[in-house]
Design a protein around this motif. Structure first.
Motif, PDB file in Angstrom:
ATOM      1  N   TYR A 228       8.252  36.335  73.187  1.00  0.00           N
ATOM      2  CA  TYR A 228       9.359  35.533  73.933  1.00  0.00           C
ATOM      3  C   TYR A 228       9.370  35.691  75.491  1.00  0.00           C
ATOM      4  CZ  TYR A 228      14.469  34.083  74.497  1.00  0.00           C
ATOM      5  OH  TYR A 228      15.495  33.441  75.121  1.00  0.00           O
ATOM      6  N   ALA A 230       6.605  36.918  77.393  1.00  0.00           N
ATOM      7  CA  ALA A 230       5.568  36.441  77.982  1.00  0.00           C
ATOM      8  C   ALA A 230       5.440  34.776  77.950  1.00  0.00           C
ATOM      9  CB  ALA A 230       4.265  36.694  76.921  1.00  0.00           C
ATOM     10  N   ALA A 231       6.261  33.940  76.828  1.00  0.00           N
ATOM     11  CA  ALA A 231       6.385  32.361  77.061  1.00  0.00           C
ATOM     12  C   ALA A 231       7.238  32.096  78.299  1.00  0.00           C
ATOM     13  CB  ALA A 231       6.974  31.938  75.845  1.00  0.00           C
ATOM     14  N   PHE A 233       7.915  34.215  80.858  1.00  0.00           N
ATOM     15  CA  PHE A 233       6.977  34.546  82.121  1.00  0.00           C
ATOM     16  C   PHE A 233       5.893  33.439  82.304  1.00  0.00           C
ATOM     17  CE2 PHE A 233       3.799  36.624  84.744  1.00  0.00           C
ATOM     18  CZ  PHE A 233       4.480  37.749  85.411  1.00  0.00           C
ATOM     19  N   ALA A 234       5.273  32.870  81.714  1.00  0.00           N
ATOM     20  CA  ALA A 234       4.313  31.851  81.736  1.00  0.00           C
ATOM     21  C   ALA A 234       4.770  30.387  82.172  1.00  0.00           C
ATOM     22  CB  ALA A 234       3.446  31.661  80.685  1.00  0.00           C
ATOM     23  N   PHE A 345      12.052  25.919  74.345  1.00  0.00           N
ATOM     24  CA  PHE A 345      10.717  26.183  74.220  1.00  0.00           C
ATOM     25  C   PHE A 345       9.666  24.807  74.480  1.00  0.00           C
ATOM     26  CE2 PHE A 345      11.799  30.292  72.481  1.00  0.00           C
ATOM     27  CZ  PHE A 345      11.301  31.084  73.730  1.00  0.00           C
ATOM     28  N   GLU A 346      10.218  23.758  73.733  1.00  0.00           N
ATOM     29  CA  GLU A 346       9.400  22.462  73.496  1.00  0.00           C
ATOM     30  C   GLU A 346       9.350  21.565  74.473  1.00  0.00           C
ATOM     31  OE1 GLU A 346       9.232  22.595  69.385  1.00  0.00           O
ATOM     32  OE2 GLU A 346      10.131  24.248  69.860  1.00  0.00           O
ATOM     33  N   PHE A 348       8.959  23.270  77.598  1.00  0.00           N
ATOM     34  CA  PHE A 348       7.819  24.218  78.499  1.00  0.00           C
ATOM     35  C   PHE A 348       6.392  23.414  78.503  1.00  0.00           C
ATOM     36  CE2 PHE A 348       9.918  28.928  77.915  1.00  0.00           C
ATOM     37  CZ  PHE A 348      11.013  28.238  78.329  1.00  0.00           C
ATOM     38  N   PHE A 349       5.829  24.015  79.642  1.00  0.00           N
ATOM     39  CA  PHE A 349       4.374  23.550  79.904  1.00  0.00           C
ATOM     40  C   PHE A 349       4.094  22.072  79.833  1.00  0.00           C
ATOM     41  CE2 PHE A 349       4.575  27.830  77.469  1.00  0.00           C
ATOM     42  CZ  PHE A 349       4.681  28.468  78.809  1.00  0.00           C
ATOM     43  N   MET A 352       5.695  19.880  74.475  1.00  0.00           N
ATOM     44  CA  MET A 352       4.810  20.405  73.698  1.00  0.00           C
ATOM     45  C   MET A 352       4.070  19.193  73.037  1.00  0.00           C
ATOM     46  SD  MET A 352       5.558  22.116  70.062  1.00  0.00           S
ATOM     47  CE  MET A 352       6.197  23.853  70.780  1.00  0.00           C
ATOM     48  N   ARG A 353       2.726  19.241  72.980  1.00  0.00           N
ATOM     49  CA  ARG A 353       1.739  18.332  72.687  1.00  0.00           C
ATOM     50  C   ARG A 353       0.531  18.825  72.187  1.00  0.00           C
ATOM     51  NH1 ARG A 353       2.295  17.822  78.398  1.00  0.00           N
ATOM     52  NH2 ARG A 353       0.365  18.771  79.217  1.00  0.00           N
TER      53      ARG A 353
ATOM     54  N   TRP B 184       1.251  24.456  71.428  1.00  0.00           N
ATOM     55  CA  TRP B 184       0.636  23.586  72.191  1.00  0.00           C
ATOM     56  C   TRP B 184      -1.013  23.292  71.760  1.00  0.00           C
ATOM     57  CZ3 TRP B 184       4.814  26.270  73.274  1.00  0.00           C
ATOM     58  CH2 TRP B 184       5.795  25.741  73.949  1.00  0.00           C
ATOM     59  N   PHE B 264       0.268  39.157  80.457  1.00  0.00           N
ATOM     60  CA  PHE B 264       1.637  39.682  80.455  1.00  0.00           C
ATOM     61  C   PHE B 264       1.887  40.387  79.031  1.00  0.00           C
ATOM     62  CE2 PHE B 264       6.459  39.814  79.730  1.00  0.00           C
ATOM     63  CZ  PHE B 264       6.743  40.340  81.168  1.00  0.00           C
TER      64      PHE B 264
END
Lengths: 353, 353
Positions: A228, A230-231, A233-234, A345-346, A348-349, A352-353, B184, B264
């Motif tokens: 959790y 780490a995600a 943090f990223a 979360f979905e 993030f980044f 999600m895909r 992802w 991390f």
């Protein structure tokens, strides 16, 4: 010998007197109106109560009323106040700075106007100083992963001195460098200041994982919530990079000491992490602020409030996408609306895909 | 219902059976020759001794001699061995894979030839499988910050499924996604595999700070070595990014779950960090390897040996600058030449300036 006058005698400003004094500089540490007892202790015993250490005997401590004497003839003027004191410090600098001085700030944060336009704090400070003085000095700042007490006890520390003027940066770096205090320089002033400000946002979230374990009665469980953390943090790294770019800094600044390095050290503990842990444990943030951590300075939370509100304005103005900065926006809801933690979360980044 | 056959019953492979089985897939877990007792335990009691948990009752465990039966009709073939088992796994896959299967690997690391040319492990595995089979399956891998036990107990975990074929990735992600297992996908196969391999290098160094405190009798001191750890982390981020670029991946992959996120979580603890702590405390690495941690699998140290040696070759060949990767090179000297820790901070971030 170079004369360095420091405004504000908090732990970070005081820690930085160690390398300076060891290098033979003339260091004058001036307390704010909040530092009266602290300066008194330094003058009587040489011990800094916040650090729990004696400072270098060469450091001279001054009460605020003696600031003009301390700044008289100084080559370097440091701002050692925290983000809440930036306007006060700017007004003090208005009377204390003289053309030719090199200003070095350790104040981290950003301010926003009603339109959501964000400004780094050295710019805020500069705006409070008469133009002829502001233009007659150089403006620089210290950023990077730096727990004050570690500097004071000579633990290896790597930082960046950032500013607009490379010659000033080179000279300032030379004043501070010791075998344990390692200084890089960069003219990406904006990028580094933005990184230093926004990394505090994500340190608050670094406490959530442990708080969730507390809530679940799993505080000592074999399996933690490092995945959790780490995600988070990223995603924090990604958002820092986007903030840096958006505000005109160099994106790669987010990768270095002033971005990911500073976020790392800030995530290892401290007041913002502790506040985040309470929220993770299920306590509404208003209760953390008003009761459990009443009166405690929370720069990370302040950054969330300022920058989260600015993001709403910038989104309304079409300058930021509604799906950008999902973590910062969630933290804003937690801090300003007492929202429970429900990590998106979905989103993030980039989704999600 | 999709049938998933997993070769290797270590903790990570076994942890991944939780989301799969909960999603109703038919999961067949096949032990290696080293997993005999473990499979025996699973067959008798359903408990995985390494995880300390009962697996989902729907998971069926097979000894290695029953692998052909387990792989019969499988849609997905997972490699669950660690980097030391990749050749063995490749040879097993040579007889077990059938065209049309989707291969999903959790094996992380790289190999180098005598010239220093580095290769990701899925490519090594593929090279051991007959060409018609290798070309008739799709190759993908799981990367990202993922402590196995946390997945098994349903703690939120964010990972990336990377590979060459987006359709396969989409299908595989759907098989695994649960409310706690967030997936992802990315076609930057090389970049993600490189990040997953080299992040282990830097986790070894994450133990140094505490080890140095141990050596100084400061293990419980108020002031730690977080500044040290943060500088190492930031330089690690920079070197991961450079490795990813150099080997043909997308640089931004180093920022995300598969780079900085994974570094991390790996830096938060585990065997490599423990080994690094011993070295920080002043114990030559040969003694850590030969006595204190004899027989313990150290994937990070292995990565340092392989990649550090490759860097020497690549530098001789003029393909890498001599001042690039100062941290990785220092760790190589520590691991291969019993060098004491003498962190080359001045060489970090492209050299101090």
């Amino acid at each position: 010998m170079t004369t360095v006058a420091v405004l504000g005698a908090g732990i970070m400003a005081s820690a930085l007197t160690f390398p300076l004094a060891e290098n033979g500089d003339d260091v004058r540490l001036v307390g704010t109106h909040l530092d009266r007892d602290l300066i008194d202790s330094l003058q009587r015993t040489g011990v800094h109560p916040g650090l729990g250490l004696a400072v270098n005997p060469a450091v001279r401590a001054y009460q605020l009323e003696d600031a003009p004497r301390a700044f008289e003839g100084a080559d370097v003027a440091m701002s050692g106040v925290n983000s809440f004191g930036v306007h006060w410090a700017g007004r003090q600098f208005a009377r204390l700075l003289r053309p030719g001085m090199r200003v070095l700030s350790i104040t981290k944060g950003m301010e926003a106007d009603d339109e959501g336009t964000l400004r780094i704090l050295p710019d805020v400070m500069r705006s409070l100083v008469p133009a002829d003085v502001a233009d007659g000095v150089t403006w620089s700042a210290v950023v990077g992963p730096s727990i004050a007490g570690e500097v004071a006890v000579h633990r290896d520390t790597c930082v960046v001195f950032c500013g607009e003027d490379q010659v000033s940066l080179d000279g300032l770096a030379d004043l501070f460098r010791t075998p344990y205090y390692h200084v890089w320089t960069s003219t990406d002033f904006v990028g580094h200041e933005v990184g230093a400000a926004v990394k505090n946002i994500y340190a608050f979230a670094a406490g959530f994982g442990q708080g969730l374990l507390d809530r679940e009665g799993e505080a000592e469980a074999r399996y933690r919530r490092f995945n959790y953390g780490a995600a988070v943090f990223a995603e924090g790294q990604k958002e820092i990079r986007q903030f840096v770019s958006m505000l005109g800094g160099r994106p790669e600044t987010a990768d270095g000491l002033g971005g990911v390095g500073d976020m790392f050290v800030t995530s290892m503990g401290g007041r913002n992490v502790r506040a985040g842990r309470y929220v993770g444990a299920g306590i509404p943030f208003s209760e953390v602020r008003g009761r459990l951590m009443k009166g405690v300075t929370l720069e990370g939370v302040h950054a969330i409030s300022v920058i989260g509100a600015a993001l709403e304005r910038l989104t309304e103005r079409g300058l930021v996408g509604a799906s950008d900065f999902p973590l910062c926006r969630h933290l804003y809801r937690v801090v300003e609306q007492d929202a429970p933690i429900d990590m998106p979360f979905e989103e993030f980044f980039g989704g999600m895909r």
